[in-house]
Design a protein around this motif. Structure first.
Motif, mmCIF file in Angstrom:
data_model
loop_
_atom_site.group_PDB
_atom_site.id
_atom_site.type_symbol
_atom_site.label_atom_id
_atom_site.label_comp_id
_atom_site.label_asym_id
_atom_site.label_seq_id
_atom_site.Cartn_x
_atom_site.Cartn_y
_atom_site.Cartn_z
ATOM 1 N N ASP A 50 0.890 -1.189 -0.227
ATOM 2 C CA ASP A 50 -0.034 -0.015 0.005
ATOM 3 C C ASP A 50 0.631 1.363 0.110
ATOM 4 O OD1 ASP A 50 -2.266 -1.796 0.219
ATOM 5 O OD2 ASP A 50 -2.636 -1.430 2.357
ATOM 6 N N ALA A 51 1.897 1.202 0.722
ATOM 7 C CA ALA A 51 2.950 2.271 0.690
ATOM 8 C C ALA A 51 3.485 2.580 -0.463
ATOM 9 C CB ALA A 51 4.001 2.230 1.895
ATOM 10 N N LEU A 52 4.015 1.472 -1.123
ATOM 11 C CA LEU A 52 4.481 1.662 -2.509
ATOM 12 C C LEU A 52 3.609 2.128 -3.538
ATOM 13 C CD1 LEU A 52 6.696 1.148 -4.646
ATOM 14 C CD2 LEU A 52 5.765 -1.305 -4.749
ATOM 15 N N LEU A 53 2.112 1.647 -3.476
ATOM 16 C CA LEU A 53 1.391 2.001 -4.434
ATOM 17 C C LEU A 53 1.008 3.688 -4.137
ATOM 18 C CD1 LEU A 53 -0.983 -0.835 -4.536
ATOM 19 C CD2 LEU A 53 0.395 -0.152 -6.239
ATOM 20 N N ASP A 54 0.816 4.122 -2.946
ATOM 21 C CA ASP A 54 0.570 5.579 -2.742
ATOM 22 C C ASP A 54 2.145 6.523 -3.256
ATOM 23 O OD1 ASP A 54 -1.486 4.886 -1.191
ATOM 24 O OD2 ASP A 54 -0.744 5.047 0.876
ATOM 25 N N ARG A 55 3.061 5.908 -3.170
ATOM 26 C CA ARG A 55 4.095 6.773 -3.562
ATOM 27 C C ARG A 55 4.197 6.668 -5.023
ATOM 28 N NH1 ARG A 55 10.445 6.040 -1.400
ATOM 29 N NH2 ARG A 55 11.089 7.473 -2.469
ATOM 30 N N LEU A 56 3.892 6.045 -6.031
ATOM 31 C CA LEU A 56 3.790 5.718 -7.414
ATOM 32 C C LEU A 56 3.401 7.084 -7.993
ATOM 33 C CD1 LEU A 56 2.716 2.295 -8.262
ATOM 34 C CD2 LEU A 56 5.111 3.012 -8.414
ATOM 35 N N ASP A 57 4.381 7.490 -9.100
ATOM 36 C CA ASP A 57 4.171 8.596 -9.965
ATOM 37 C C ASP A 57 4.214 8.284 -11.304
ATOM 38 O OD1 ASP A 57 3.740 10.732 -8.055
ATOM 39 O OD2 ASP A 57 6.237 10.863 -7.680
ATOM 40 N N ASP A 58 3.923 9.131 -12.217
ATOM 41 C CA ASP A 58 3.696 8.851 -13.711
ATOM 42 C C ASP A 58 5.379 8.589 -14.123
ATOM 43 O OD1 ASP A 58 2.387 8.888 -16.320
ATOM 44 O OD2 ASP A 58 3.552 10.680 -17.061
ATOM 45 N N GLY A 59 5.518 7.595 -14.847
ATOM 46 C CA GLY A 59 6.701 7.235 -15.505
ATOM 47 C C GLY A 59 7.457 6.313 -14.313
ATOM 48 N N ASP A 60 6.957 5.872 -13.137
ATOM 49 C CA ASP A 60 7.722 4.876 -12.565
ATOM 50 C C ASP A 60 7.615 3.346 -12.887
ATOM 51 O OD1 ASP A 60 8.591 7.024 -10.733
ATOM 52 O OD2 ASP A 60 6.965 6.633 -9.347
ATOM 53 N N GLU A 61 8.096 2.491 -12.325
ATOM 54 C CA GLU A 61 7.918 1.126 -12.487
ATOM 55 C C GLU A 61 8.018 0.127 -11.171
ATOM 56 O OE1 GLU A 61 10.037 -2.118 -15.647
ATOM 57 O OE2 GLU A 61 11.624 -0.975 -14.308
ATOM 58 N N VAL A 62 7.142 -0.724 -11.281
ATOM 59 C CA VAL A 62 7.249 -1.603 -10.218
ATOM 60 C C VAL A 62 7.699 -2.842 -10.565
ATOM 61 C CG1 VAL A 62 5.615 -2.791 -8.294
ATOM 62 C CG2 VAL A 62 5.173 -0.369 -9.129
ATOM 63 N N LYS A 85 -0.969 0.988 -13.301
ATOM 64 C CA LYS A 85 -1.293 1.458 -14.505
ATOM 65 C C LYS A 85 -1.833 2.863 -14.488
ATOM 66 C CE LYS A 85 -2.807 -0.677 -18.076
ATOM 67 N NZ LYS A 85 -3.559 -1.752 -18.522
ATOM 68 N N SER A 86 -3.123 3.136 -13.521
ATOM 69 C CA SER A 86 -3.783 4.415 -13.288
ATOM 70 C C SER A 86 -3.046 5.355 -12.811
ATOM 71 C CB SER A 86 -4.994 3.861 -12.389
ATOM 72 O OG SER A 86 -4.309 3.839 -11.100
ATOM 73 N N LYS A 87 -1.896 4.932 -12.256
ATOM 74 C CA LYS A 87 -0.826 6.149 -11.586
ATOM 75 C C LYS A 87 -0.061 6.423 -12.850
ATOM 76 C CE LYS A 87 -1.846 4.909 -6.830
ATOM 77 N NZ LYS A 87 -1.633 6.198 -6.150
ATOM 78 N N GLY A 88 -0.089 5.707 -13.855
ATOM 79 C CA GLY A 88 1.075 6.129 -14.993
ATOM 80 C C GLY A 88 2.362 5.426 -14.750
ATOM 81 N N ALA A 89 2.346 4.466 -13.876
ATOM 82 C CA ALA A 89 3.482 3.588 -13.773
ATOM 83 C C ALA A 89 3.552 2.251 -14.680
ATOM 84 C CB ALA A 89 3.653 3.115 -12.389
ATOM 85 N N THR A 90 4.409 1.421 -14.834
ATOM 86 C CA THR A 90 4.531 0.167 -15.480
ATOM 87 C C THR A 90 4.893 -0.891 -14.430
ATOM 88 O OG1 THR A 90 6.947 0.358 -16.225
ATOM 89 C CG2 THR A 90 5.003 1.108 -17.661
ATOM 90 N N PHE A 91 4.644 -2.318 -14.673
ATOM 91 C CA PHE A 91 4.859 -3.148 -13.848
ATOM 92 C C PHE A 91 5.878 -4.296 -14.637
ATOM 93 C CE2 PHE A 91 3.903 -7.763 -13.154
ATOM 94 C CZ PHE A 91 4.204 -7.650 -11.672
ATOM 95 N N ARG A 92 6.774 -4.854 -13.999
ATOM 96 C CA ARG A 92 7.622 -5.971 -14.515
ATOM 97 C C ARG A 92 7.849 -6.890 -13.636
ATOM 98 N NH1 ARG A 92 13.761 -5.382 -15.225
ATOM 99 N NH2 ARG A 92 13.506 -3.517 -14.151
ATOM 100 N N SER A 93 7.724 -8.318 -14.200
ATOM 101 C CA SER A 93 8.149 -9.668 -13.388
ATOM 102 C C SER A 93 9.602 -10.018 -13.864
ATOM 103 C CB SER A 93 7.126 -10.568 -13.268
ATOM 104 O OG SER A 93 7.350 -11.672 -12.966
#
Length: 187
Positions: A50-62, A85-93
């Protein structure tokens, strides 16, 4: 643009070293690593995620080591990816080599998540079937009892005599006092 990592272990006995090593090898700085240790993936409340998701900004990656670290079922994982994605970030496994940076990655993510859930559900089903089969054959799981019928009879006779304390009885039959007290509840 920051790359964050998320680590999760399901139990406190599990070790996150493998995940941490893979994330470090991917070049992610420790201060950007969020870890929920001893937290099930099926729980909705994971404080560090939850803390990570709150910190995300446009262009970030998880980044996660493996897809199942993000969640246990398809719906949950896809909802989390949608939040990212709604925060403008991307995801990678890292393990599956999937990234939501493009449409093909998103399609593969949906397929891989569905297969991960299928694998988990199949494992649960096989485990239940095995346990039911064992029960039908008269076998029960768990640790064998320390006190069998013969020992329980001996404990009963020693206790009935009134000549021995419970500590002495436990020592005579070579069990702990706690085991003796549990056994005496059966008398």
């Amino acid at each position: 643009m920051t790359t964050f990592a998320y680590i999760r272990t399901s139990t406190t006995e599990q070790n996150s070293a493998l995940q941490r090593g893979a994330i470090a090898a991917a070049g992610i700085v420790e201060k950007y690593v969020y870890a929920d240790e001893g937290v099930s993936g099926s729980l909705a409340n994971r404080p560090r995620l939850d803390a990570l998701l709150d910190r995300l900004d446009d262009g970030d990656e998880v980044v996660v080591w493996k897809l199942d670290r993000l969640g246990r079922n398809t719906r949950n994982v896809l909802d989390l990816i949608e939040t990212i994605k709604s925060k403008g970030a991307t995801f990678r496994s890292l393990t599956e080599g999937i990234s939501t940076g493009g449409p093909m990655g998103e399609a593969m993510l949906t397929i891989m998540t569905a297969f991960s859930q299928l694998e988990r559900d199949t494992l649960i089903e096989r485990t239940r079937a095995g346990l039911e089969s064992a029960r039908a054959q008269g076998r029960v799981g768990g640790r064998p009892p320390k006190v069998d019928g013969k020992m329980l009879d001996r404990i009963r006779k020693l206790a009935a005599s009134g000549d021995y304390t419970r500590a002495e009885i436990a020592e005579m039959v070579q069990i702990s006092r706690a085991t003796l007290y549990r056994a005496m509840r059966l008398i």
